[in-house]
Design an enzyme around this catalytic site. Structure first.
Site, short mmCIF file in Angstrom:
data_model
loop_
_atom_site.label_atom_id
_atom_site.label_comp_id
_atom_site.label_asym_id
_atom_site.label_seq_id
_atom_site.Cartn_x
_atom_site.Cartn_y
_atom_site.Cartn_z
N ARG A 33 71.65 89.71 46.85
CA ARG A 33 72.13 89.45 48.21
C ARG A 33 73.61 89.77 48.35
O ARG A 33 74.15 89.82 49.45
CB ARG A 33 71.86 88.00 48.61
CG ARG A 33 72.65 86.96 47.82
CD ARG A 33 72.46 85.56 48.38
NE ARG A 33 71.13 85.04 48.15
CZ ARG A 33 70.24 84.85 49.13
NH1 ARG A 33 70.54 85.15 50.38
NH2 ARG A 33 69.05 84.36 48.85
N LYS A 110 62.17 77.88 36.50
CA LYS A 110 61.54 76.75 35.82
C LYS A 110 62.01 75.46 36.47
O LYS A 110 63.22 75.22 36.55
CB LYS A 110 61.90 76.75 34.33
CG LYS A 110 61.48 78.00 33.58
CD LYS A 110 62.03 78.02 32.17
CE LYS A 110 61.66 79.30 31.44
NZ LYS A 110 62.23 79.36 30.07
N GLY A 144 58.85 80.80 28.87
CA GLY A 144 58.91 80.79 27.42
C GLY A 144 60.33 80.70 26.91
O GLY A 144 61.29 80.75 27.69
N LYS A 199 61.19 70.57 29.73
CA LYS A 199 62.04 70.86 28.57
C LYS A 199 63.51 70.90 28.95
O LYS A 199 64.38 70.58 28.13
CB LYS A 199 61.58 72.17 27.91
CG LYS A 199 61.68 73.41 28.78
CD LYS A 199 63.01 74.13 28.67
CE LYS A 199 63.08 75.32 29.60
NZ LYS A 199 64.38 76.03 29.50
N ASN A 264 71.57 73.50 29.81
CA ASN A 264 71.14 72.11 29.93
C ASN A 264 71.65 71.27 28.76
O ASN A 264 72.08 70.13 28.95
CB ASN A 264 69.61 72.06 30.02
CG ASN A 264 69.10 72.61 31.34
OD1 ASN A 264 69.23 71.99 32.38
ND2 ASN A 264 68.55 73.82 31.29
#
Length: 340
Positions: A33, A110, A144, A199, A264
């Site tokens: 964008r 995810k 994955g 996860k 994370n």
């Protein structure tokens, strides 16, 4: 076959590089964008903002026109949504407004939709019905253990595409299963999506443990009991618990909870160091999906009647209700249980 990727962040760029290395010249397009971002990529040959140091194949087409990027695909080609989870709904809605034939779509994000706790495929199904067009012919998730930088550099990687359509799985494999990337297939979309979402939350917990210097025993406990939480909710949601033992469950959990490239995990490390969540997110420069996902996973667990104590504690830490040391103390003070 043509492949268009919508979203020129680190992961979208890395997967565009992977496809463009092996498909015919001009068959892979990357849309952004930001016209400024594309101009910089065009000039330098790399994505300085999200994947610096990785040379993009000259055969990769850069596209700033959203309509053109989507409409160049036929019903046998592949559209890849490479935006964060928070932008999935908007992106699918835009696609459906301009599409004039059936589409094959996969997404790389995810997580769960924050306000509704819907899985990505449920968001896509909602938008498909909402626009009353039904043009999404087949859909699925590609997930994955994968750091974008390593994929961009051509290092070995194994992923799983999950879809109810075997044909779509074959299409995704034809696009990406080349060189050092292996792509397995699964029909357990729920298990694959939930594994990828949970996860990230568990990686924040592991980062907190490492940041507080709780030791390797504590990290092993967090990952093992976190995996048990993942398997419980996957089963309750209608997926197969054994999917959690594969690439998109334990594989991605190990990578994200222990790898130095994990955003994370970094959030957890910095929370343990006493930084505020706002400070941490401002310094990341990228999305850490576990931060947005924690509350949604907890909401889904409550709706399904599933006990997820580690996830619940992360929700309290991220919302500012508990300091990391207090969360650890609370977890360790729980009553004895039978291991399941």
């Amino acid at each position: 076959m043509k492949v268009t990727l919508l979203g020129a962040g680190a992961w979208g760029t890395a997967m565009a590089v992977q496809a463009a290395r092996y498909l015919s010249d001009g068959n892979v397009s990357l849309w952004s964008r930001s016209a400024n971002q594309l101009a910089d990529i065009q000039k330098s040959g790399e994505n300085h903002s999200y994947l610096p140091g990785i040379a993009l194949p000259k055969s990769l087409l850069l596209e700033s026109d959203f309509t053109k990027a989507v409409k160049k695909l036929s019903s046998t080609d592949l559209l890849v949504i490479a935006t964060p989870m928070s932008a999935l709904s908007e992106t699918i809605a835009q696609v459906l407004k301009i599409a004039d034939h059936s589409l094959n779509i996969i997404w790389l994000c995810k997580g769960l939709e924050p306000k509704t706790a819907l899985l990505p495929h449920q968001v896509v199904e909602r938008e498909n019905k909402l626009h009353s067009r039904g043009l999404i012919h087949s859909y699925g998730a590609l997930s994955g253990p994968s750091f974008a930088r390593e994929v961009g550099a051509g290092m070995p990687c194994a992923l799983t595409v999950a879809s109810k359509s075997p044909k779509l799985c074959e299409t995704v494999q034809a696009a990406f299963h080349h060189g050092n990337m292996r792509v397995y297939s699964s029909d357990d979309l729920i298990g694959v999506e939930l594994g990828g979402a949970i996860k990230n939350v568990l990686a924040i917990a592991a980062g907190i443990g490492d940041g507080l210097d709780l030791g390797l025993n504590a990290r092993a406990a967090v990952l093992t009991r976190g995996l048990a939480e993942m398997m419980r909710i996957v089963k309750a949601a209608g997926g197969r618990p054994e999917t959690c033992m594969g690439l998109t469950g334990v594989g991605d959990l190990i990578l994200t909870a222990t790898g130095d490239l994990s955003r994370n995990r970094r959030v957890g490390l910095e929370l343990a160091a006493g930084k505020s969540l706002d400070q941490i997110l401002a310094g990341l420069g990228h999305v850490a999906e576990g931060v947005l996902c924690a509350a949604a996973v907890e909401d889904l667990a409550k709706r399904l009647g599933v006990e997820m104590p580690i996830t619940a504690m992360m929700g309290e830490v991220l919302s500012g209700k508990l300091a990391p040391p207090e969360a650890v103390k609370k977890l360790m003070g729980r009553n004895p249980k039978i291991e399941t």
